[in-house]
Design a protein around this motif. Structure first.
Motif, mmCIF file in Angstrom:
data_model
loop_
_atom_site.group_PDB
_atom_site.id
_atom_site.type_symbol
_atom_site.label_atom_id
_atom_site.label_comp_id
_atom_site.label_asym_id
_atom_site.label_seq_id
_atom_site.Cartn_x
_atom_site.Cartn_y
_atom_site.Cartn_z
ATOM 1 N N VAL A 293 -9.866 2.230 -0.668
ATOM 2 C CA VAL A 293 -9.051 2.641 0.242
ATOM 3 C C VAL A 293 -7.817 1.649 0.619
ATOM 4 O O VAL A 293 -7.990 0.504 1.038
ATOM 5 C CB VAL A 293 -9.677 3.128 1.638
ATOM 6 N N ARG A 294 -6.852 2.161 0.172
ATOM 7 C CA ARG A 294 -5.320 1.380 0.314
ATOM 8 C C ARG A 294 -4.481 2.226 1.193
ATOM 9 O O ARG A 294 -3.991 3.514 0.749
ATOM 10 C CB ARG A 294 -4.864 0.691 -0.672
ATOM 11 N N THR A 295 -3.580 1.786 2.426
ATOM 12 C CA THR A 295 -2.702 2.469 3.105
ATOM 13 C C THR A 295 -1.658 1.590 3.374
ATOM 14 O O THR A 295 -1.888 0.093 3.071
ATOM 15 C CB THR A 295 -3.190 3.137 4.299
ATOM 16 N N SER A 296 -0.444 1.892 3.521
ATOM 17 C CA SER A 296 0.700 1.143 4.103
ATOM 18 C C SER A 296 1.596 1.811 4.747
ATOM 19 O O SER A 296 1.619 3.316 5.060
ATOM 20 C CB SER A 296 1.509 0.869 2.734
ATOM 21 N N PRO A 297 2.617 1.355 5.688
ATOM 22 C CA PRO A 297 3.437 2.126 6.682
ATOM 23 C C PRO A 297 4.489 2.855 5.608
ATOM 24 O O PRO A 297 4.516 2.408 4.401
ATOM 25 C CB PRO A 297 4.010 1.118 7.395
ATOM 26 N N ASP A 298 5.246 3.698 6.071
ATOM 27 C CA ASP A 298 5.952 4.576 5.405
ATOM 28 C C ASP A 298 7.588 3.919 5.120
ATOM 29 O O ASP A 298 8.356 4.798 4.633
ATOM 30 C CB ASP A 298 6.004 5.975 5.886
ATOM 31 N N HIS A 299 7.710 2.805 5.566
ATOM 32 C CA HIS A 299 8.925 2.215 5.704
ATOM 33 C C HIS A 299 8.933 0.909 4.931
ATOM 34 O O HIS A 299 7.992 0.401 4.205
ATOM 35 C CB HIS A 299 9.386 1.589 6.921
ATOM 36 N N GLY A 300 9.992 0.375 4.410
ATOM 37 C CA GLY A 300 10.216 -0.777 3.593
ATOM 38 C C GLY A 300 10.287 -2.082 4.472
ATOM 39 O O GLY A 300 9.793 -1.850 5.472
ATOM 40 N N THR A 301 11.020 -3.115 3.593
ATOM 41 C CA THR A 301 10.884 -4.558 4.300
ATOM 42 C C THR A 301 12.243 -4.507 5.617
ATOM 43 O O THR A 301 11.901 -5.396 6.333
ATOM 44 C CB THR A 301 11.525 -5.422 3.212
ATOM 45 N N ALA A 302 13.026 -3.545 5.676
ATOM 46 C CA ALA A 302 13.852 -3.306 6.607
ATOM 47 C C ALA A 302 14.499 -4.762 6.895
ATOM 48 O O ALA A 302 14.552 -5.269 8.234
ATOM 49 C CB ALA A 302 13.330 -2.844 7.820
ATOM 50 N N PHE A 303 15.184 -5.222 5.919
ATOM 51 C CA PHE A 303 15.921 -6.592 5.849
ATOM 52 C C PHE A 303 16.805 -6.581 7.121
ATOM 53 O O PHE A 303 17.231 -7.535 7.629
ATOM 54 C CB PHE A 303 16.657 -6.797 4.514
ATOM 55 N N GLU A 304 17.417 -5.500 7.175
ATOM 56 C CA GLU A 304 18.675 -5.329 8.174
ATOM 57 C C GLU A 304 18.223 -5.645 9.535
ATOM 58 O O GLU A 304 19.208 -6.093 10.684
ATOM 59 C CB GLU A 304 19.426 -3.842 8.042
ATOM 60 N N ILE A 305 17.094 -5.553 9.705
ATOM 61 C CA ILE A 305 16.598 -5.909 11.331
ATOM 62 C C ILE A 305 15.553 -6.881 11.445
ATOM 63 O O ILE A 305 14.865 -7.043 12.447
ATOM 64 C CB ILE A 305 16.033 -4.650 11.863
ATOM 65 N N ALA A 306 15.240 -7.583 10.200
ATOM 66 C CA ALA A 306 14.241 -8.460 10.122
ATOM 67 C C ALA A 306 14.423 -9.709 11.187
ATOM 68 O O ALA A 306 15.678 -10.129 11.214
ATOM 69 C CB ALA A 306 13.885 -8.926 8.746
ATOM 70 N N GLY A 307 13.515 -10.358 11.865
ATOM 71 C CA GLY A 307 13.528 -11.406 12.742
ATOM 72 C C GLY A 307 14.174 -11.126 14.028
ATOM 73 O O GLY A 307 14.157 -12.016 14.954
ATOM 74 N N LYS A 308 14.625 -9.894 14.081
ATOM 75 C CA LYS A 308 15.097 -9.592 15.581
ATOM 76 C C LYS A 308 14.097 -8.895 16.611
ATOM 77 O O LYS A 308 14.573 -8.696 17.600
ATOM 78 C CB LYS A 308 16.222 -8.436 15.229
ATOM 79 N N ASN A 309 12.948 -8.800 16.226
ATOM 80 C CA ASN A 309 11.896 -8.518 17.085
ATOM 81 C C ASN A 309 12.319 -7.192 17.768
ATOM 82 O O ASN A 309 12.035 -6.841 19.024
ATOM 83 C CB ASN A 309 12.009 -9.498 18.379
ATOM 84 N N VAL A 310 12.826 -6.350 16.792
ATOM 85 C CA VAL A 310 13.166 -4.755 17.290
ATOM 86 C C VAL A 310 12.306 -3.872 16.396
ATOM 87 O O VAL A 310 12.508 -2.522 16.620
ATOM 88 C CB VAL A 310 14.636 -4.586 17.168
#
Length: 352
Positions: A293-310
């Motif tokens: 069994v393997r799952t993952s969230p349905d989104h990507g790395t979201a570099f545009e908001i990475a590190g912003k804690n949002v």
């Protein structure tokens, strides 16, 4: 598995320059999560401690060097590496990508060796992971090679499940890729997954057409009439309830999807655009068809908001709960299959 044993969840760290580490930490800030499972994050306690400080997280980390050292009631971090790593949020970086692959490979080995029960993967950058040692478009293709079975990208929520005939395939290669053999394999995989993973004993499956308006009787392409329709008829005759092909443009807007337990899309965007429109932030990417069994969230790395804690961690949390439910359903299905008179048939349930 004994009742008192908690399910061991392996978590690959994903791209450290993205939001993966943030959504992992946010998920386990709720200590009640440890009542459901024992998490083992494949990374480095040094880098997780840095990220914990950056995000002002209250998670207590337990660093380990062997999986056998993992403790229930703790957020365990297996040291896949010990050297320092330079984080540059929002940037694609081949070096960072190599750490994502180290994490994934070791987590997959642990899954194969039954050292962990399920795998939840944080998002990776498909560009940053490419190397001589790793030449796959994503998690699904790699896991298909490493684990037994035939993988299928299955996007799931409690009320909506969409499988793909073709996933990371260029548009101009789709019609060359879709064959009667592929259609039959994917639909049988979805049918089996609905039964063993989601406890739906007599599932109904809808299939979307390959061409606009399913070809309009050959006016807009012949693939639906010549390949899809006869194959669906053959599958139906085998006892699987499969319907279609349906014109994709009106299928979701008319709520037709609500009459089915799963929908099969012919290609990536045909399925993922409506899925993410209807369920973004709550959806889960499940790799069906494999022996693990393997799952993952349905989104990507979201570099545009990475590190912003949002970043919203709900999709990762759903991925974790879905994996736990699927794992338990599989055990129950196996027991029911081995001892059909031991239990009453399970009631259909769509909950992931």
């Amino acid at each position: 598995m004994k009742k008192e044993e908690k399910i061991r969840v392996g978590i690959s760290i994903g791209d450290l320059n993205g939001i993966g580490s943030e959504v992992i930490l946010k998920t386990f800030e709720d200590s009640r999560m440890l009542d459901f499972c024992t998490p083992i994050i494949f990374a480095s306690v040094k880098i997780l401690s840095f990220l914990k400080k950056h995000y002002k997280s209250n998670v207590h980390l337990h660093g380990i060097d062997k999986i056998s050292q993992a403790l229930d009631g703790k957020v365990n971090v297996l040291n896949v590496w010990k050297e320092s790593v330079n984080i540059n949020f929002g940037k694609e970086d081949l070096k960072i990508g190599s750490y994502a692959i180290k994490s994934l490979k070791q987590a997959t080995e642990a899954l194969k060796n039954d050292e962990i029960n399920i795998l939840v993967t944080a998002p990776i950058s498909k560009h940053s992971i490419q190397s001589q040692d790793f030449n796959f478009p994503g998690h699904t293709d790699y896991l298909n090679q490493e684990l037994e079975g035939n993988s299928l990208m299955f996007m799931i929520t409690e009320d909506l499940k969409i499988g793909l005939l073709t996933d990371h395939v260029a548009i101009n290669d789709i019609t060359k890729t879709i064959t009667p053999e592929l259609i039959e394999q994917k639909i049988k995989t979805i049918h089996q997954s609905l039964r063993q993973d989601f406890a739906i004993m007599k599932p109904k499956i809808a299939v979307l057409g390959i061409n606009p308006h399913s070809g309009d009787n050959g006016v807009i392409g012949t693939e639906d009439d010549e390949i899809l329709k006869p194959t669906l008829q053959k599958i139906n005759e085998s006892g699987i309830l499969v319907y279609g092909p349906y014109a994709a443009d009106s299928f979701f807007g008319s709520d037709t999807h609500k009459a089915f337990d799963a929908i099969v899309a012919s290609y990536h965007d045909q399925g993922l655009i409506p899925f993410k429109t209807l369920s973004f932030g709550k959806g889960v990417n499940y790799t069906a068809g494999l022996n693990k069994v393997r799952t993952s969230p349905d989104h990507g790395t979201a570099f545009e908001i990475a590190g912003k804690n949002v970043a919203d961690h709900n999709s990762f949390k759903e991925a974790l709960f879905s994996a736990l439910t699927i794992y338990k359903n599989r055990i129950e299905f196996q027991e029911l299959t081995k001892n059909p008179l031991k239990k009453q048939p399970r009631k259909p349930q769509n909950k992931a």
